[in-house]
Enzyme design. Structure first.
Site, short mmCIF file in Angstrom:
data_model
loop_
_atom_site.label_atom_id
_atom_site.label_comp_id
_atom_site.label_asym_id
_atom_site.label_seq_id
_atom_site.Cartn_x
_atom_site.Cartn_y
_atom_site.Cartn_z
N ILE A 274 3.88 3.54 1.89
CA ILE A 274 3.09 2.04 2.13
C ILE A 274 3.04 1.62 0.82
CG2 ILE A 274 0.75 3.24 2.38
CD1 ILE A 274 -0.11 0.74 3.75
N SER A 275 3.26 0.51 0.30
CA SER A 275 3.47 -0.16 -1.10
C SER A 275 2.09 -0.15 -1.40
CB SER A 275 4.15 -1.32 -0.95
OG SER A 275 5.52 -1.32 -0.43
#
Ligand code: SAH
Length: 243
Positions: free
Chosen positions: A72-73
């Site tokens: 997840i960025s």
């Protein structure tokens, strides 16, 4: 005691406070200016998009691992890419829809659903989000997660997003959250005139450039927003193999 006083005394969960701090940091340290983007980041419970064991780290200033070896960025990257899509410049629907604030009429394509966090942010800003994920487990879990949060304007399909989503094109904006050695040509043809494509591009698996391409009447404009690092886009118009 009036309602306002009651509201101010409502116990706030620890995540809400962490979310406020994250948004303040995005604004002050990273210079994110689009208030609509910041508002969406204040609303979406990021802790619901990370693995149970990493919940306490959900608001840290970095990317986190999710299932199937993906990530997840980092919150900053999510905010920056969303800001670069310039959804706020598109026509807005009248107030009252979904989260109370008017939303852009844009149709947005995301390639790389992952946890569904970026899609949830986009869902707060725009009418319709089309998101493609190549790993069935991730697509399935993201669908369930968004549904449990009552987010209904995101459609997720499981396939090779480097080919775009022809039947739903053209799009006002396309965001690719996985790194490609070159710009996938189908995505360019699926953009409207004036539409924006935000994508990490580079031949180096560990370091890419964050690029924004705007489609003009004739040709494209290209802007470079600096170095970044994403997991690879695996597909016909991306990397051919996982490693
Ligand atoms: N936007 C995500 C983060 C994505 S990580 C979030 O908010 O959590 C990148 C994702 O792109 C991974 O889940 C990976 O499986 C996916 N991906 C890689 N190549 C793809 C392709 N060709 N089509 C669709 N998804 C792809």
């Amino acid at each position: 005691m009036n309602n306002a006083a009651l509201y101010s005394q409502r116990p706030r969960d620890e995540f809400e406070i962490l979310r406020e701090k994250m948004v303040a940091y995005l604004r002050e340290h990273y210079g994110i200016k689009d208030e609509r983007v910041l508002e969406a980041m204040q609303k979406v419970p990021r802790e619901k998009f990370v693995p149970e064991a990493l919940k306490s780290q959900a608001y840290k200033d970095n990317a986190l691992p999710i299932a199937a070896n993906q990530t997840i960025s980092q919150p900053f990257i999510v905010a920056k890419m969303t800001e670069l899509l310039e959804l706020s410049y598109d026509a807005f629907e009248s107030p009252g829809s979904f989260v109370g604030r008017p939303k852009s009429r844009s149709r947005v394509l995301e390639v790389g659903t992952g946890s569904g966090y970026q899609a949830a942010i986009l869902a707060h800003l725009t009418r319709m989000v089309y998101s493609i994920e190549r790993i069935p487990q991730l697509a399935h879990e993201a669908r369930k997660r968004l549904e449990s949060l009552g987010i209904r304007n995101v459609v997720i399909k499981c396939s090779d997003g480097s080919l775009g989503w022809e039947i739903q094109a053209p799009f006002d904006a396309i965001i690719v959250t996985a790194a490609s050695p070159k710009i996938p040509t189908p995505l360019l043809s699926q953009l409207k005139i004036g539409g924006r494509l935000v994508i990490p591009v580079g031949e180096d698996r560990n370091c890419q450039r964050l690029i924004r391409i705007t489609k003009k009447e004739s040709g494209f404009s290209v802007e470079d927003f600096g170095a970044c690092s994403f997991v690879p886009l695996i597909g016909e118009h991306g990397w051919k193999q996982v490693q």
